[in-house]
Design a protein around this motif. Structure first.
Motif, PDB file in Angstrom:
ATOM      1  N   GLY A 524       0.881  -1.151   0.458  1.00  0.00           N
ATOM      2  CA  GLY A 524       0.434   0.021   0.453  1.00  0.00           C
ATOM      3  C   GLY A 524       0.505   1.633  -0.057  1.00  0.00           C
ATOM      4  O   GLY A 524       1.584   1.082  -0.789  1.00  0.00           O
ATOM      5  N   GLY A 525       0.420   2.440   0.761  1.00  0.00           N
ATOM      6  CA  GLY A 525       1.325   3.513   0.206  1.00  0.00           C
ATOM      7  C   GLY A 525       0.961   4.596  -0.176  1.00  0.00           C
ATOM      8  O   GLY A 525       1.089   6.190   0.248  1.00  0.00           O
ATOM      9  N   ALA A 526      -0.767   4.561  -0.460  1.00  0.00           N
ATOM     10  CA  ALA A 526      -1.076   5.507  -1.737  1.00  0.00           C
ATOM     11  C   ALA A 526      -1.532   6.787  -0.667  1.00  0.00           C
ATOM     12  O   ALA A 526      -2.282   7.936  -0.853  1.00  0.00           O
ATOM     13  CB  ALA A 526      -1.979   5.093  -2.751  1.00  0.00           C
ATOM     14  N   GLY A 527      -2.450   6.501   1.340  1.00  0.00           N
ATOM     15  CA  GLY A 527      -2.808   6.793   1.372  1.00  0.00           C
ATOM     16  C   GLY A 527      -4.580   6.717   0.586  1.00  0.00           C
ATOM     17  O   GLY A 527      -4.722   5.888   0.398  1.00  0.00           O
ATOM     18  N   ALA A 528      -5.038   7.269   2.008  1.00  0.00           N
ATOM     19  CA  ALA A 528      -6.774   6.430   1.243  1.00  0.00           C
ATOM     20  C   ALA A 528      -8.040   7.798   1.995  1.00  0.00           C
ATOM     21  O   ALA A 528      -7.841   8.246   2.641  1.00  0.00           O
ATOM     22  CB  ALA A 528      -6.957   5.234   2.295  1.00  0.00           C
ATOM     23  N   THR A 529      -8.704   7.792   0.685  1.00  0.00           N
ATOM     24  CA  THR A 529      -9.533   9.110   0.928  1.00  0.00           C
ATOM     25  C   THR A 529     -10.932   8.550   1.153  1.00  0.00           C
ATOM     26  O   THR A 529     -11.551   7.315   0.285  1.00  0.00           O
ATOM     27  CB  THR A 529      -9.625  10.049  -0.534  1.00  0.00           C
ATOM     28  N   PHE A 530     -12.600   8.882   1.828  1.00  0.00           N
ATOM     29  CA  PHE A 530     -13.273   9.002   2.021  1.00  0.00           C
ATOM     30  C   PHE A 530     -14.267   9.557   1.367  1.00  0.00           C
ATOM     31  O   PHE A 530     -14.023  10.542   0.738  1.00  0.00           O
ATOM     32  CB  PHE A 530     -14.037   9.527   3.911  1.00  0.00           C
ATOM     33  N   VAL A 531     -15.052   8.216   0.614  1.00  0.00           N
ATOM     34  CA  VAL A 531     -15.997   8.561  -0.374  1.00  0.00           C
ATOM     35  C   VAL A 531     -17.723   8.596   0.120  1.00  0.00           C
ATOM     36  O   VAL A 531     -17.840   6.895   0.657  1.00  0.00           O
ATOM     37  CB  VAL A 531     -15.760   7.514  -2.040  1.00  0.00           C
ATOM     38  N   GLN A 532     -18.110   9.257   0.017  1.00  0.00           N
ATOM     39  CA  GLN A 532     -19.455   9.080   0.009  1.00  0.00           C
ATOM     40  C   GLN A 532     -20.508   8.787  -1.002  1.00  0.00           C
ATOM     41  O   GLN A 532     -21.006  10.008  -1.642  1.00  0.00           O
ATOM     42  CB  GLN A 532     -20.870  10.161   0.989  1.00  0.00           C
ATOM     43  N   ASP A 533     -20.516   7.713  -1.140  1.00  0.00           N
ATOM     44  CA  ASP A 533     -20.788   7.798  -2.796  1.00  0.00           C
ATOM     45  C   ASP A 533     -22.446   6.839  -3.044  1.00  0.00           C
ATOM     46  O   ASP A 533     -22.389   5.168  -2.227  1.00  0.00           O
ATOM     47  CB  ASP A 533     -19.917   6.829  -3.874  1.00  0.00           C
ATOM     48  N   GLY A 534     -23.275   7.516  -2.862  1.00  0.00           N
ATOM     49  CA  GLY A 534     -25.134   6.172  -2.446  1.00  0.00           C
ATOM     50  C   GLY A 534     -25.152   6.643  -0.953  1.00  0.00           C
ATOM     51  O   GLY A 534     -25.086   6.883  -1.123  1.00  0.00           O
ATOM     52  N   THR A 535     -25.677   5.129  -1.218  1.00  0.00           N
ATOM     53  CA  THR A 535     -25.416   4.458  -0.023  1.00  0.00           C
ATOM     54  C   THR A 535     -25.066   3.905   1.359  1.00  0.00           C
ATOM     55  O   THR A 535     -25.011   4.112   2.164  1.00  0.00           O
ATOM     56  CB  THR A 535     -26.702   4.112   0.201  1.00  0.00           C
ATOM     57  N   GLN A 536     -23.711   3.338   0.380  1.00  0.00           N
ATOM     58  CA  GLN A 536     -22.464   2.791   0.867  1.00  0.00           C
ATOM     59  C   GLN A 536     -21.126   3.874   1.124  1.00  0.00           C
ATOM     60  O   GLN A 536     -20.397   3.924   0.172  1.00  0.00           O
ATOM     61  CB  GLN A 536     -22.314   1.738   0.229  1.00  0.00           C
ATOM     62  N   PRO A 537     -21.267   4.070   2.454  1.00  0.00           N
ATOM     63  CA  PRO A 537     -19.940   5.062   1.701  1.00  0.00           C
ATOM     64  C   PRO A 537     -18.341   3.872   1.884  1.00  0.00           C
ATOM     65  O   PRO A 537     -18.710   2.748   2.311  1.00  0.00           O
ATOM     66  CB  PRO A 537     -19.764   5.950   2.833  1.00  0.00           C
ATOM     67  N   TYR A 538     -17.710   4.667   1.699  1.00  0.00           N
ATOM     68  CA  TYR A 538     -16.552   3.170   1.764  1.00  0.00           C
ATOM     69  C   TYR A 538     -14.646   4.273   1.491  1.00  0.00           C
ATOM     70  O   TYR A 538     -15.319   6.006   1.683  1.00  0.00           O
ATOM     71  CB  TYR A 538     -16.570   2.648   0.516  1.00  0.00           C
ATOM     72  N   PHE A 539     -13.637   3.598   2.196  1.00  0.00           N
ATOM     73  CA  PHE A 539     -12.231   4.106   1.708  1.00  0.00           C
ATOM     74  C   PHE A 539     -12.061   4.284  -0.323  1.00  0.00           C
ATOM     75  O   PHE A 539     -11.452   2.710  -0.236  1.00  0.00           O
ATOM     76  CB  PHE A 539     -11.414   4.065   3.011  1.00  0.00           C
ATOM     77  N   LEU A 540     -11.588   4.830  -0.630  1.00  0.00           N
ATOM     78  CA  LEU A 540     -10.724   4.385  -1.555  1.00  0.00           C
ATOM     79  C   LEU A 540      -9.450   4.701  -1.279  1.00  0.00           C
ATOM     80  O   LEU A 540      -8.686   5.689  -1.037  1.00  0.00           O
ATOM     81  CB  LEU A 540     -10.762   5.293  -2.673  1.00  0.00           C
ATOM     82  N   SER A 541      -8.638   3.544  -1.868  1.00  0.00           N
ATOM     83  CA  SER A 541      -7.238   4.147  -2.229  1.00  0.00           C
ATOM     84  C   SER A 541      -6.561   2.767  -2.713  1.00  0.00           C
ATOM     85  O   SER A 541      -7.418   2.662  -3.944  1.00  0.00           O
ATOM     86  CB  SER A 541      -6.718   2.895  -0.494  1.00  0.00           C
ATOM     87  N   VAL A 542      -5.598   2.644  -2.942  1.00  0.00           N
ATOM     88  CA  VAL A 542      -4.588   1.579  -4.484  1.00  0.00           C
ATOM     89  C   VAL A 542      -3.915   1.094  -3.849  1.00  0.00           C
ATOM     90  O   VAL A 542      -2.899   1.298  -2.821  1.00  0.00           O
ATOM     91  CB  VAL A 542      -4.179   2.931  -4.980  1.00  0.00           C
ATOM     92  N   LEU A 543      -3.079  -0.181  -4.037  1.00  0.00           N
ATOM     93  CA  LEU A 543      -2.459  -1.053  -4.013  1.00  0.00           C
ATOM     94  C   LEU A 543      -1.137  -1.429  -4.823  1.00  0.00           C
ATOM     95  O   LEU A 543      -2.303  -0.742  -6.424  1.00  0.00           O
ATOM     96  CB  LEU A 543      -2.925  -2.273  -3.044  1.00  0.00           C
ATOM     97  N   HIS A 544      -0.294  -1.927  -4.668  1.00  0.00           N
ATOM     98  CA  HIS A 544       0.651  -2.071  -5.852  1.00  0.00           C
ATOM     99  C   HIS A 544       1.324  -3.277  -5.491  1.00  0.00           C
ATOM    100  O   HIS A 544       1.154  -3.578  -4.739  1.00  0.00           O
ATOM    101  CB  HIS A 544       1.330  -1.250  -6.221  1.00  0.00           C
ATOM    102  N   TYR A 545       1.704  -3.889  -6.917  1.00  0.00           N
ATOM    103  CA  TYR A 545       2.800  -4.435  -6.677  1.00  0.00           C
ATOM    104  C   TYR A 545       3.732  -4.857  -7.900  1.00  0.00           C
ATOM    105  O   TYR A 545       3.113  -3.545  -8.642  1.00  0.00           O
ATOM    106  CB  TYR A 545       1.923  -6.095  -6.653  1.00  0.00           C
ATOM    107  N   TYR A 546       4.805  -5.149  -7.827  1.00  0.00           N
ATOM    108  CA  TYR A 546       6.111  -5.396  -8.906  1.00  0.00           C
ATOM    109  C   TYR A 546       6.434  -6.512  -9.238  1.00  0.00           C
ATOM    110  O   TYR A 546       6.344  -7.000  -8.314  1.00  0.00           O
ATOM    111  CB  TYR A 546       6.898  -4.199  -8.666  1.00  0.00           C
ATOM    112  N   ALA A 547       6.708  -6.983 -10.521  1.00  0.00           N
ATOM    113  CA  ALA A 547       6.744  -8.084 -10.765  1.00  0.00           C
ATOM    114  C   ALA A 547       6.988  -8.442 -12.513  1.00  0.00           C
ATOM    115  O   ALA A 547       6.811  -7.350 -12.941  1.00  0.00           O
ATOM    116  CB  ALA A 547       5.494  -9.058 -10.716  1.00  0.00           C
TER     117      ALA A 547
END
Length: 638
Positions: A524-547
């Protein structure tokens, strides 16, 4: 890739000849069939350009079918190709032609024109010089069409002013599925073609052109390629299956016109101060600014900005020396959200400082200094703060950064002693950021918890509005499992409060383990932001891998993901791969392609991702939330 090559034998039968052409043989082909092009071919600054350009020689002068070796044949291609003297393949959502597949009778004027144009583009970036953009632009010139879309297949006539009468046939996404591993259809398995009755080819996007294999495969009439090691990839592209596209092609216009991805331009900066070693002085090169993080300041109508500014120096007998600082800046929200031009910073818009801990009592007198991280002991050393992030908590802005610890100086390294295992090597630190012009910050605390590793980095901090006890600062400590810490802002003390596994991650890892030579870890490491999108709020973030196919030819892959807005903060969904620009970082990663998402935010209804391109440049990816969800999360997980 042998099984994919064998699949073409099976599909085409014994009447077709398949050849393996080496780099030397390819040069002889150019010398024999297009000698006027040989000086350009020899002078390409990146091998991938030669790998790309030889395809146009194949099509123009020899003819047949060309396909990358990670393009698997799953059915009979002849019905789609017969009665056509030039065939190309169309991909979405980029609405572009993909040079991984071509077919032609020799002498077709489209391929002749494309080949002749290569001399004019040789100094451009790879995609524009020989790749996707080059092929697409030549098609637009040939047909006179500024925009085009192909769902099944379609034939296009030459446009006005083109002195040719030969049409060109375009295969759409019902004929060929692009990149099943990162498809919208939830990581399609190798039998995905069975779901699409018209489909006769699957692109597995294995990155074979980045391997050390030197052979290129062609087939008598067909040419199928296994490109060799190149350093020129500039864009991490992936493609969409026809099922998602459906008949609503206008959706793609919205996605593409809405999406913005650009470089942030900075004026030239001074390098960091020379490193004083016992053996002498190491001068550092100019500053590269990357891994940006953004935070909106609503009351001021500004966007605050931090990034990592790094100075490199290559020393032949001691490796790479690298020193970084943190850059701080601000810009108006209107300018930040403007689509008219990329952000261009001036000297008056930002300020650079070293590690904020240097200003703390007891650490500024010179007896203690940042230690040298032993991971890079044989390759030089890495010093200074890294991965700065801006975090909002209780209406305040905090700076999170990673750095090695402070230890007493020794004589061996006059300025920077070795890290001591008992003290830990790499930790995260946090300070309240009061102002960015001028830079004003409070005391710095180190984030620590019982049982932490010697090296800690890649956390994503976020604020949870607890219904019982108000705002709490939390951190995603790891992705797999999804471990959540609670952070005490005043002391830096952390405690683990949740740890959740994820079937979605298991599914992703299972696919990755069968697709790459080395088992990748997910970060991880990208941070996270709160999203109130419709009826189900959530946190949005980004994961990564290198291969990749080997450790010296790997690539960063990034996916957005959502996790619940309340305990236990479990992963809800993993999106399709982000099409971010990558760049080779030869200082640390050989020929591997690198991109690192360093910031995730939501501003005026837009998802804003800050990311570093190859440890060299800062970039911004911005898209309306609705289009972002439509583009990356339109799928149902198994």
């Amino acid at each position: 890739m042998a099984k994919y090559v064998a699949s073409w034998h099976k599909c085409l039968g014994e009447d077709w000849e398949i050849n393996l052409w080496t780099d030397e043989q390819n040069r002889k082909i150019v010398q024999e069939h297009a000698p006027w092009f040989l000086p350009t071919y020899d002078s390409y600054d990146q091998k991938i350009k030669r790998i790309d350009s030889i395809r146009y020689v194949y099509m123009s002068k020899i003819g047949g079918i060309y396909a990358d070796v990670d393009l698997e044949c799953t059915g009979d291609p002849i019905p789609a190709l017969q009665n056509h003297s030039a065939v190309v393949a169309y991909t979405v959502p980029y609405c572009a032609l993909e040079p991984a597949f071509m077919a032609a009778a020799p002498g077709h004027p489209f391929w002749e024109a494309a080949l002749e144009h290569l001399n004019q583009t040789k100094d451009l970036i790879v995609q524009q010089a020989t790749g996707v953009q080059f092929l697409t632009q030549r098609f637009q010139e040939y047909t006179g069409l500024p925009d085009f879309h192909v769902h099944d297949q379609e034939t296009f006539e030459p446009g006005p002013g083109v002195n040719a009468a030969s049409p060109i046939h375009v295969l759409g996404t019902e004929q060929m599925i692009w990149d099943p591993l990162y498809n919208w259809d939830v990581h399609l398995d190798p039998d995905a073609g069975l779901q699409y009755p018209k489909c006769w080819a699957l692109n597995h996007y294995a990155g074979t052109w980045k391997t050390d294999q030197q052979d290129e495969i062609s087939a008598g009439q067909p040419q199928v390629e296994n490109p060799s090691n190149g350093k020129g990839k500039t864009c991490s592209c992936y493609f969409l299956s026809n099922d998602c596209m459906g008949t609503k092609q206008e959706r793609y216009h919205g996605w593409l016109s809405d999406r913005v991805d650009y470089v942030i331009y900075f004026p030239s900066l001074r390098p960091a101060a020379p490193i004083q070693l016992k053996s002498g002085t190491v001068e550092l090169d100019s500053v590269m600014i990357f891994n940006p993080s953004f935070m909106s300041q609503p009351l001021q109508e500004d966007v605050w900005f931090v990034a990592k500014g790094g100075s490199f120096s290559k020393v032949s007998d001691a490796g790479v020396y690298y020193v970084s600082e943190i850059l701080f800046g601000r810009i108006s929200q209107d300018q930040f959200l403007s689509k008219q031009s990329p952000i261009k910073w001036s000297y008056s818009q930002f300020e650079a400082i070293p590690d904020p801990r240097y200003s703390q009592p007891g650490l500024s007198g010179g007896e203690f200094q940042e230690c040298r991280w032993p991971v890079h002991a044989e390759a030089g050393m890495q010093l200074g703060p890294k991965d700065p992030h801006l975090v909002s908590f209780s209406n305040q802005t905090y700076l999170l950064f990673t750095s090695t610890n402070f230890v007493p100086k020794t004589e061996e390294w006059v300025t920077f002693p070795n890290c001591r295992p008992d003290d830990g090597y790499m930790e995260l630190h946090m300070t309240q950021l009061i102002s960015v012009q001028p830079v004003v910050y409070g005391p710095t605390v180190s984030l620590r918890f019982d049982g932490m590793a010697d090296t800690e980095e890649g956390w994503s901090l976020f604020t949870w509005a607890s219904p019982n006890s108000g705002d709490k600062l939390m951190a995603v400590h790891s992705i797999n499992p999804h471990v959540i810490l609670e952070v005490d802002v005043a002391t830096g003390n952390c405690s683990q409060v949740h740890s959740e596994g994820s079937l979605l991650l298991e599914d992703l890892l299972q696919k990755l383990n069968t697709s790459f030579a080395h088992k990748p870890d997910i970060y991880g490491g990208a941070g996270a932001t709160f999203v109130q999108d419709g009826t189900q709020p959530y946190f949005l973030s980004v994961l990564h891998y290198y291969a990749g196919t080997d450790l010296n030819a790997h690539e960063y892959f990034s996916h957005p993901y959502k996790f619940s807005a309340a305990p236990p903060f479990e992963i809800l969904d993993i999106g399709a791969r982000l099409p971010l620009v990558t760049l080779s970082d030869t200082n640390y990663f050989g020929t591997g392609q690198m991109t690192y998402v360093s910031s995730v935010g939501l501003l005026d209804g837009h998802v804003v991702l800050g990311y570093g391109e190859g440890n060299q440049r800062s970039r911004v990816y911005r898209q309306r939330l609705e289009a972002f969800n439509d583009m990356f999360f339109r799928k149902t997980h198994v």
